[in-house]
Design a protein around this motif. Sequence first.
Motif, PDB file in Angstrom:
ATOM      1  N   SER A 102      -2.010  -2.815   7.905  1.00 16.16           N
ATOM      2  CA  SER A 102      -1.514  -2.040   9.049  1.00 16.16           C
ATOM      3  C   SER A 102      -0.225  -1.278   8.770  1.00 16.16           C
ATOM      4  O   SER A 102       0.160  -0.421   9.551  1.00 16.16           O
ATOM      5  CB  SER A 102      -1.362  -2.947  10.270  1.00 16.16           C
ATOM      6  N   ASP A 145       3.327  -7.485   9.714  1.00 14.63           N
ATOM      7  CA  ASP A 145       3.663  -7.937   8.361  1.00 14.63           C
ATOM      8  C   ASP A 145       3.493  -6.789   7.354  1.00 14.63           C
ATOM      9  O   ASP A 145       2.936  -5.748   7.685  1.00 14.63           O
ATOM     10  CB  ASP A 145       2.800  -9.159   7.970  1.00 14.63           C
ATOM     11  N   ASP A 188       1.744  -6.022   4.015  1.00 12.12           N
ATOM     12  CA  ASP A 188       0.770  -6.455   3.007  1.00 12.12           C
ATOM     13  C   ASP A 188       0.983  -5.579   1.784  1.00 12.12           C
ATOM     14  O   ASP A 188       1.000  -4.349   1.899  1.00 12.12           O
ATOM     15  CB  ASP A 188      -0.661  -6.258   3.524  1.00 12.12           C
TER      16      ASP A 188
HETATM   17 MG    MG Z   1      -1.126  -7.042   7.887  1.00 13.93          MG
END
Ligand code: MG
Length: 502
Positions: A155, A166, A168
């Motif tokens: 995202s 978060d 990634d």
């Molecule tokens: Mg994520």
Amino acid sequence: MATRGVGLLTRLPLCAQRSRVLHPIHRLLTCPGTVATDVRREEQSFGSAETGSEDRTLKRFSEVQKERREQAQRTVLIHCPNKISEKKFLKYLSQHGPISNHFFYESIIDDQLNILLKEFQLTEENTRLRYLTCSLIEDVAAAYFPDCAVRPFGSSVNGFGKLGCDLDMFLDLDEIGKSDAHKTSGNFLMEFQVKNVASERIATQKILSVIGECLDHFGPGCVGVQKILNARCPLVRFSHQASGFQCDLTTNNRIALKSSELLYIYGAVDPRVRALVFTIRCWARAHSLTSSIPGAWITNFSLTMMVIFFLQRRSPPILPTLDYLKTLADAEDKCIIEGHNCTFICDLNRIKPSENAETLELLLKEFFEFFGNFSFNKNSINIRQGKEQNKPESSPLHIQNPFETSLNISKNVSQSQLQKFVDLARESAWILEQEDKDHPSSNQLWGLATLLLPSVAKSMSHTKKKKKPASERIKNLLESIRSSSTENSKNTVGKRTVSTQA
Ligand code: MG
Ligand code: UTP
């Protein structure tokens, strides 16, 4: 349809009172659907209704009042479908007489969805900070693997990231050996050798183990390093203090990067997609259907797939199927990763916009109805074909991974969590249905606010329980949307820290 308001109120808060349009009916030119238009162009400068800021003559209060009233009497309020061009529509209407002053207006619920998107999407600064953090981790990893790349995915880059999500990241070792720059150092040839290991998975675990150690001991600002090497997709999780991001570092995860690209394309081809996905993600968070802790809950990634699937099922479809995007691909788009065909068109400009002109308000209601009545026990959700398939296994919720087609991305979801989702979807569809019929009194919440408040189920069950004051409920609403974003404030602090260093 719910009461509509003037588009000028573009900053309408989620919980504001429903405003009524009181213009005489003969000046309200209407047609089903909405139009998204930047009405700021229509704004006039203070104290100068007709002449603009160039005119230095100071007007009396009464003169301004008179001018404004006359201007208002010559102005029309226009409602038109969002697929029809504003210019063409005006030209058509001008057949009935010249139109020099006009406002386009849109659904207030549509406004609310767009406001939610604007308020919570990643900002330019936050996105830059994410790339910077990857670049800092890349410096650490380069101690072992010169010329490696650390790339953000998920995202942070797919267009569906909410502030506080978060980070990634993926350690890309495939670039090693591809660039010519590292090969020659003076007259010498540099070469890396990987010792033989039993499997690719073991190699991945070893690489992440060593990088995890390095981050733990020497990574500037990297705290709480956890090596989660036995997961299906091994990873190193840590907090990056300076930026405030919770980071998940993986390697050998090229397919996930490709699925981020696919979601980016889906989010970019139609402006309604991101607004709808954001709203559904916020709705799910507000009702604890999703969580930052891993467990039997639905994930944001699964919810995004559900929205895409739903938009593929509209008539006419709002989004194309993945198979169709594959047919549009040319030779340079061809992509096979570990035997999985990940080919689809990468040039967004070659994807034809949808003919569908449905409003966000309608789509939101229909989304809840669609999944409130979906045969989850029989069918699988599949964005590759854009139609239901028989479930190949017995997990309560089956959403096919678009590239690794034998995998179910929602295998973790329990029957009770799925039931909770279905119940809330049905209830939300019902609430939106009531919105059309009822005209709430001034102190009642309405529109999106009723859907996002965690207390919605209780408040709609007509219990005698005394309601909290509206101001407190509004505070709760915003809190619930921001619930996982204590990181946001940290990000702001972090931004300063990092940019000072940079
Ligand atoms: Mg994520
Ligand atoms: P995340 O679970 O972090 O999802 O997986 P997300 O899209 O970033 O959403 P939030 O905001 O963190 O909740 C990261 C990416 O990993 C891939 C997808 O590309 C996803 O966006 N992924 C995840 C898969 O390919 N399969 C999965 O089962 C899960």
